[in-house]
Motif scaffolding. Sequence first.
Motif, PDB file in Angstrom:
ATOM      1  N   SER A  47      -8.381   2.866  -1.366  1.00  0.00           N
ATOM      2  CA  SER A  47      -8.204   2.902   0.092  1.00  0.00           C
ATOM      3  C   SER A  47      -9.238   2.067   0.834  1.00  0.00           C
ATOM      4  O   SER A  47      -8.994   1.639   1.965  1.00  0.00           O
ATOM      5  CB  SER A  47      -8.237   4.348   0.595  1.00  0.00           C
ATOM      6  N   SER A  60       0.828  -1.211   0.000  1.00  0.00           N
ATOM      7  CA  SER A  60       0.000   0.000   0.000  1.00  0.00           C
ATOM      8  C   SER A  60       0.858   1.255   0.000  1.00  0.00           C
ATOM      9  O   SER A  60       0.544   2.240  -0.679  1.00  0.00           O
ATOM     10  CB  SER A  60      -0.937  -0.007   1.215  1.00  0.00           C
ATOM     11  N   ALA A  86       2.883  -4.204  -6.610  1.00  0.00           N
ATOM     12  CA  ALA A  86       2.535  -2.785  -6.716  1.00  0.00           C
ATOM     13  C   ALA A  86       2.594  -2.319  -8.168  1.00  0.00           C
ATOM     14  O   ALA A  86       1.723  -1.564  -8.626  1.00  0.00           O
ATOM     15  CB  ALA A  86       3.483  -1.950  -5.851  1.00  0.00           C
ATOM     16  N   ARG A 139      -4.312   0.767 -13.554  1.00  0.00           N
ATOM     17  CA  ARG A 139      -5.000   1.901 -12.937  1.00  0.00           C
ATOM     18  C   ARG A 139      -6.293   2.275 -13.664  1.00  0.00           C
ATOM     19  O   ARG A 139      -7.310   2.555 -13.025  1.00  0.00           O
ATOM     20  CB  ARG A 139      -4.062   3.105 -12.797  1.00  0.00           C
ATOM     21  N   THR A 150      -0.442  -3.569  -9.998  1.00  0.00           N
ATOM     22  CA  THR A 150      -1.607  -2.785  -9.595  1.00  0.00           C
ATOM     23  C   THR A 150      -1.636  -1.439 -10.306  1.00  0.00           C
ATOM     24  O   THR A 150      -2.669  -1.020 -10.848  1.00  0.00           O
ATOM     25  CB  THR A 150      -1.603  -2.573  -8.066  1.00  0.00           C
ATOM     26  N   ASN A 160      -6.041  -4.362   2.250  1.00  0.00           N
ATOM     27  CA  ASN A 160      -4.670  -4.472   1.758  1.00  0.00           C
ATOM     28  C   ASN A 160      -4.179  -5.913   1.714  1.00  0.00           C
ATOM     29  O   ASN A 160      -3.138  -6.202   1.142  1.00  0.00           O
ATOM     30  CB  ASN A 160      -3.702  -3.589   2.558  1.00  0.00           C
ATOM     31  N   ALA A 198      -4.100   5.124  -5.197  1.00  0.00           N
ATOM     32  CA  ALA A 198      -4.093   4.638  -3.814  1.00  0.00           C
ATOM     33  C   ALA A 198      -5.319   5.137  -3.059  1.00  0.00           C
ATOM     34  O   ALA A 198      -5.934   4.394  -2.295  1.00  0.00           O
ATOM     35  CB  ALA A 198      -2.812   5.084  -3.109  1.00  0.00           C
ATOM     36  N   HIS A 199      -5.683   6.394  -3.272  1.00  0.00           N
ATOM     37  CA  HIS A 199      -6.871   6.939  -2.608  1.00  0.00           C
ATOM     38  C   HIS A 199      -8.122   6.199  -3.070  1.00  0.00           C
ATOM     39  O   HIS A 199      -9.008   5.878  -2.264  1.00  0.00           O
ATOM     40  CB  HIS A 199      -7.001   8.430  -2.896  1.00  0.00           C
ATOM     41  N   VAL A 218       2.337   1.865  -3.568  1.00  0.00           N
ATOM     42  CA  VAL A 218       1.323   2.388  -4.483  1.00  0.00           C
ATOM     43  C   VAL A 218       0.980   3.830  -4.129  1.00  0.00           C
ATOM     44  O   VAL A 218       0.866   4.700  -5.009  1.00  0.00           O
ATOM     45  CB  VAL A 218       0.058   1.506  -4.463  1.00  0.00           C
ATOM     46  N   ARG A 219       0.822   4.108  -2.829  1.00  0.00           N
ATOM     47  CA  ARG A 219       0.473   5.460  -2.384  1.00  0.00           C
ATOM     48  C   ARG A 219       1.561   6.465  -2.760  1.00  0.00           C
ATOM     49  O   ARG A 219       1.268   7.605  -3.125  1.00  0.00           O
ATOM     50  CB  ARG A 219       0.240   5.462  -0.873  1.00  0.00           C
ATOM     51  N   ASP A 276       1.565   6.495  -6.924  1.00  0.00           N
ATOM     52  CA  ASP A 276       0.308   6.903  -7.579  1.00  0.00           C
ATOM     53  C   ASP A 276      -0.732   7.244  -6.508  1.00  0.00           C
ATOM     54  O   ASP A 276      -1.616   6.442  -6.207  1.00  0.00           O
ATOM     55  CB  ASP A 276      -0.200   5.767  -8.474  1.00  0.00           C
ATOM     56  N   PRO A 277      -0.662   8.448  -5.937  1.00  0.00           N
ATOM     57  CA  PRO A 277      -1.571   8.824  -4.848  1.00  0.00           C
ATOM     58  C   PRO A 277      -3.045   8.746  -5.233  1.00  0.00           C
ATOM     59  O   PRO A 277      -3.881   8.347  -4.411  1.00  0.00           O
ATOM     60  CB  PRO A 277      -1.153  10.262  -4.517  1.00  0.00           C
TER      61      PRO A 277
END
Length: 405
Positions: free
Chosen positions: A208, A193, A253, A260, A256, A212, A204-205, A196-197, A200-201
Amino acid sequence: MGSKTDEMPYSSASLPSVILPNHAARHEKRSLIEEACQRADLAALAKLATSTGGLLTDDLRRRAWPILLGYEHEKQGGKAPTASTAWKALPRHSDEDQVRLDVDRAFVYYPRDESEESLERKRTDLYDLIVSTLRQHRILSYFQSYHDVVQVLLLVLGKDSASRAVPRISLLRLRDYMLPTIAPARKHFELVSAVVRTADPELAHHLSEAENSSALSATHSLFAHDVQDYGDIARLYDFLLAHEPIMSIYLFATITISRRSELLELESDQSDMLTYMVAKLPQNLDIDGLSASTIQLFKDHPPEKLPGFFWWRLSSCSVLKTSRDLSRPQTLEEAEALGRKQIQQLRRDESLQKAKKQLQQHRRPLGFAAAILMGALSIYMRKSGYDLPVWSFIMSTIRLVSGRG
């Protein structure tokens, strides 16, 4: 089982060869892999395993993987020692019944076009490899999908070489997943997590609300539970074995992030669907492209610089920290000692959490009783004329015990 089957690795002649741009390029890469194996050059093997086609064929993997896993030095006189059967005299491991259930369901996707008799021999070998490892290294607990990992090693390396590969991959790469609780594995999910955050914020948001733990199936089986094509999983293991254990986390990650657009189309409040989709990997993976992207992601956002101090909160005994330097592989004894230390840490943490929970449950009645006691003591001290010196002593003691003195 006959000696011929024990001596020879399983054939993968029916598998398609990796196609490089031309025959000359393929021949040149094969020569480079052979030279790197001859020198036991880990850096060269890592580059070759990451580039197009990985290590190309199983006969090259049988030379390279023992080097990457750190047991090639066990060969004596040019011949690897045969697998011992001494483990059969050891006490049973508590997880053997589950091992049997999983092994009976093994070899679903590959190898193909084999007789039931041939598959049954492979299941026997698979069961022996798993149980021998568990009996000889009793700190390890079995997890479902572990048989998928061992299955890959068996098919590529053959039983004799796999009998040395399995303990090493278990203790030096999968140990965090093979301890008595899932607590160490949760730290791995937090790292996924965090990666990824950081990279790519927005994605990730959006994710959320997803659990996880969606990374569990892929990361703890090194993707063997999810990838259904033999050529793909062997190629993927080229990459993973050539790099430190945390690379599987960065790979998940990367996959993932590569999805997107697909994931952003899902409603962010549908947590169950998000969790399912993140965990369900696509079958047509561009492994060459993903390998290069994973290396870049690792370089751009190394674990030590991830926000939230997730890396520093990880146990110092975690395989993610203790198996970073492939050029200095640990012995199995060293890895077991670290595992025992991890288990001690887990037990201490469990005891602290239990004590904390009990304290929270009784905090209000304890606070009320303490207030009454302090009030009565204060009145008594005032009447006795000892209030200042005694009260000062009590407060100093409280600060000392609580660590605030």
